[in-house]
Design a protein around this motif. Sequence first.
Motif, PDB file in Angstrom:
ATOM      1  N   ARG A 176      87.419  18.819  47.307  1.00  0.00           N
ATOM      2  CA  ARG A 176      86.346  19.773  48.377  1.00  0.00           C
ATOM      3  C   ARG A 176      86.462  18.627  49.336  1.00  0.00           C
ATOM      4  O   ARG A 176      86.000  18.881  50.415  1.00  0.00           O
ATOM      5  CB  ARG A 176      84.942  19.729  47.323  1.00  0.00           C
ATOM      6  CG  ARG A 176      85.232  20.715  46.147  1.00  0.00           C
ATOM      7  CD  ARG A 176      85.409  22.007  47.452  1.00  0.00           C
ATOM      8  NE  ARG A 176      85.983  22.854  45.991  1.00  0.00           N
ATOM      9  CZ  ARG A 176      86.194  24.383  46.506  1.00  0.00           C
ATOM     10  NH1 ARG A 176      86.455  24.624  47.489  1.00  0.00           N
ATOM     11  NH2 ARG A 176      86.285  24.732  45.354  1.00  0.00           N
ATOM     12  N   THR A 177      86.892  16.607  49.067  1.00  0.00           N
ATOM     13  CA  THR A 177      86.549  16.231  49.802  1.00  0.00           C
ATOM     14  C   THR A 177      87.742  16.358  50.549  1.00  0.00           C
ATOM     15  O   THR A 177      87.463  16.093  51.587  1.00  0.00           O
ATOM     16  CB  THR A 177      86.765  14.881  49.596  1.00  0.00           C
ATOM     17  OG1 THR A 177      85.891  14.247  47.798  1.00  0.00           O
ATOM     18  CG2 THR A 177      86.324  13.763  49.964  1.00  0.00           C
ATOM     19  N   GLU A 189      89.300  19.041  51.873  1.00  0.00           N
ATOM     20  CA  GLU A 189      88.761  20.384  52.831  1.00  0.00           C
ATOM     21  C   GLU A 189      87.737  19.604  53.507  1.00  0.00           C
ATOM     22  O   GLU A 189      87.708  19.662  54.760  1.00  0.00           O
ATOM     23  CB  GLU A 189      88.152  21.012  52.014  1.00  0.00           C
ATOM     24  CG  GLU A 189      88.853  21.318  51.164  1.00  0.00           C
ATOM     25  CD  GLU A 189      88.257  22.864  50.144  1.00  0.00           C
ATOM     26  OE1 GLU A 189      87.059  22.773  50.197  1.00  0.00           O
ATOM     27  OE2 GLU A 189      89.379  23.328  49.526  1.00  0.00           O
ATOM     28  N   VAL A 190      86.728  19.064  53.512  1.00  0.00           N
ATOM     29  CA  VAL A 190      85.881  18.166  54.376  1.00  0.00           C
ATOM     30  C   VAL A 190      86.557  17.332  55.562  1.00  0.00           C
ATOM     31  O   VAL A 190      86.245  17.325  56.049  1.00  0.00           O
ATOM     32  CB  VAL A 190      84.428  17.752  53.531  1.00  0.00           C
ATOM     33  CG1 VAL A 190      83.393  17.150  54.829  1.00  0.00           C
ATOM     34  CG2 VAL A 190      83.928  18.786  52.451  1.00  0.00           C
ATOM     35  N   SER A 191      87.417  16.949  54.943  1.00  0.00           N
ATOM     36  CA  SER A 191      87.783  15.288  55.335  1.00  0.00           C
ATOM     37  C   SER A 191      88.284  16.255  56.838  1.00  0.00           C
ATOM     38  O   SER A 191      88.981  16.247  57.826  1.00  0.00           O
ATOM     39  CB  SER A 191      88.262  14.669  55.144  1.00  0.00           C
ATOM     40  OG  SER A 191      89.056  13.470  55.777  1.00  0.00           O
ATOM     41  N   ILE A 217      88.875  19.426  58.005  1.00  0.00           N
ATOM     42  CA  ILE A 217      87.534  20.270  58.497  1.00  0.00           C
ATOM     43  C   ILE A 217      86.945  18.855  59.948  1.00  0.00           C
ATOM     44  O   ILE A 217      86.772  19.409  60.712  1.00  0.00           O
ATOM     45  CB  ILE A 217      86.533  20.914  57.554  1.00  0.00           C
ATOM     46  CG1 ILE A 217      86.461  22.256  56.945  1.00  0.00           C
ATOM     47  CG2 ILE A 217      85.372  21.252  58.885  1.00  0.00           C
ATOM     48  CD1 ILE A 217      85.715  22.313  56.444  1.00  0.00           C
ATOM     49  N   GLU A 218      86.735  17.582  59.335  1.00  0.00           N
ATOM     50  CA  GLU A 218      86.027  17.187  60.211  1.00  0.00           C
ATOM     51  C   GLU A 218      86.881  16.567  61.368  1.00  0.00           C
ATOM     52  O   GLU A 218      87.073  16.245  62.464  1.00  0.00           O
ATOM     53  CB  GLU A 218      86.006  15.591  59.309  1.00  0.00           C
ATOM     54  CG  GLU A 218      84.434  15.725  58.639  1.00  0.00           C
ATOM     55  CD  GLU A 218      83.755  14.873  58.155  1.00  0.00           C
ATOM     56  OE1 GLU A 218      85.228  13.695  57.940  1.00  0.00           O
ATOM     57  OE2 GLU A 218      82.876  13.919  57.537  1.00  0.00           O
TER      58      GLU A 218
END
Length: 394
Positions: free
Chosen positions: A162-163, A165-167, A169-170
Motif C-alpha cells: 500500500r505504501t 501504491e500511495v507513493s 500515485i503521489e
Amino acid sequence: MSDAIGPSFKLPEAAAGAFAKPAILVIDDSEDLRFLMQSLLEDNYRVSLADGGAMGLRLAGARPAPDLIFLDIMMADVDGYAVCRQLKANLSTRDIPIIFMTAKNEDADEEFGLALGAVDYITKPPSPAIVLARLRTQLTIKAAADFLRDQNSFLMQEVEKRTREVSAIEDVTILAMASLAETRDSDTGNHIRRTQHYVKCLARKLSSHPRFSHFLNAHTIGLLFKSAPLHDIGKVGIPDRILLKPGKLTLEEFEIMKTHTTLGRDAIAHAEQMLGTEVAFLKIAKEIAYSHQEKWDGSGYPQGLQGGQIPIAARLMAVADVYDALISRRIYKAPMRHEEAVQIIRQTSGRHFDPDVVEAFLAVTDTFNAIALSYVDSDADLLPKRSYLNAAGY
C-alpha cells in the motif's frame, strides 16, 4: 489434525504441507536414549536422530526444518550448550524450540540452559509422560508463534504494498501537475525530469558536508527528488502574453512573472490545508517553489533572502534550474554548451549561488552532463509545444 499438538492451532507450515506429522530431532550420543525417544515418539511424530552435536547441527539446518529439538548437553564432540548457541545464532534455526534433556540436574545447570534460549529442561532418566506433555505444550506454543509470525509478515507485506501504491500515485500526480504547468511554458516536459536528477545528484554530493549533513539524509533526498517537479507549478497562474513572450520582458511584465513563486507556494499550501495535515514532501515543495529564485547575495525574489536564510532545498534547485535553462534549447534560443554553462555558474558563486553548492556542482559536472544527455529535448519533444504556441497566436 493430530491430537498431539492440541486443537487450537494449525500445524506449522512444514508439517501441514507435505507431511502430516510434526518433525522432531533428537540429538544425543546415547544409543539407548535415542532408541527410547524413537519408540516413544514415532507413532505421532516424524523422528530424526543424531548421535552427536555436529550431526545434529547438520540435520537442524536441513529443509524442512525440525519443529522441535531434544538436545543432550554432555556429548563427546560438541556439547549441547555450544549446539544451542549455534542454533540460536542462525537465522534459519533460531526459532526452533529446544528442550534440553540431560543428566545434569543442578538448578544452576537448568538456569544456564534456559538462559541460552532453550524452552524447557528435562533431567534424565526422562519420564515418558513428562516428555510427551512438555513436547505437546511447546509444539502448541510454536504453532501459535508461527501463526502470528506469518500474520505479521503478511501484514507487513500489505503495508509495504500500500505504501508503494500511495507513493506511486503521489509521483504520478506530481508529474501530471508539473507537466500541465509546463505545457504553457517554453520548456519541455523533460525539464522536470532533468532537474529532479540534478537536485538528487547535488544532494548526495553534499550529504556528508558539515553544513548540509543534518538535512540531507537519505529520506530527505528522496523527498527532494519527489518535490522538485513542482518548482515552477505557479507558472500556471501567469498570463500567456507574459509566459509565452519570446522576447525580453518589460519591467512590469517581469514583476508579474516573479509572482509565479508565490502562486506556486500558495497552491501547494492550499492543497496541504485541504488534506488537514502537514506532508513532508509538500513542505519541501513549498520551499522550492517559493524560494528557488532567491540569490545568495540577496538580490533575488520574492523575499530578497540572503545566504543561509534561503532554504537548502531552494539553493539546490537554483543551481539545477539555471544550469538546465542554460544548456537546454528553447523555441527562441539554441542550447549553450555544457562547459559554458559550468563556467557561468562558477563565475556567479557567492553572488547568485551558495558557494558550497557550487563547489559540489563543480565536482559532479560530468554527472550533470550525463543527465542532460539522457533526457535531451528532441524535435519530437518541441513539436507539441510549438503547435500549442502557434494555436495561441505566439
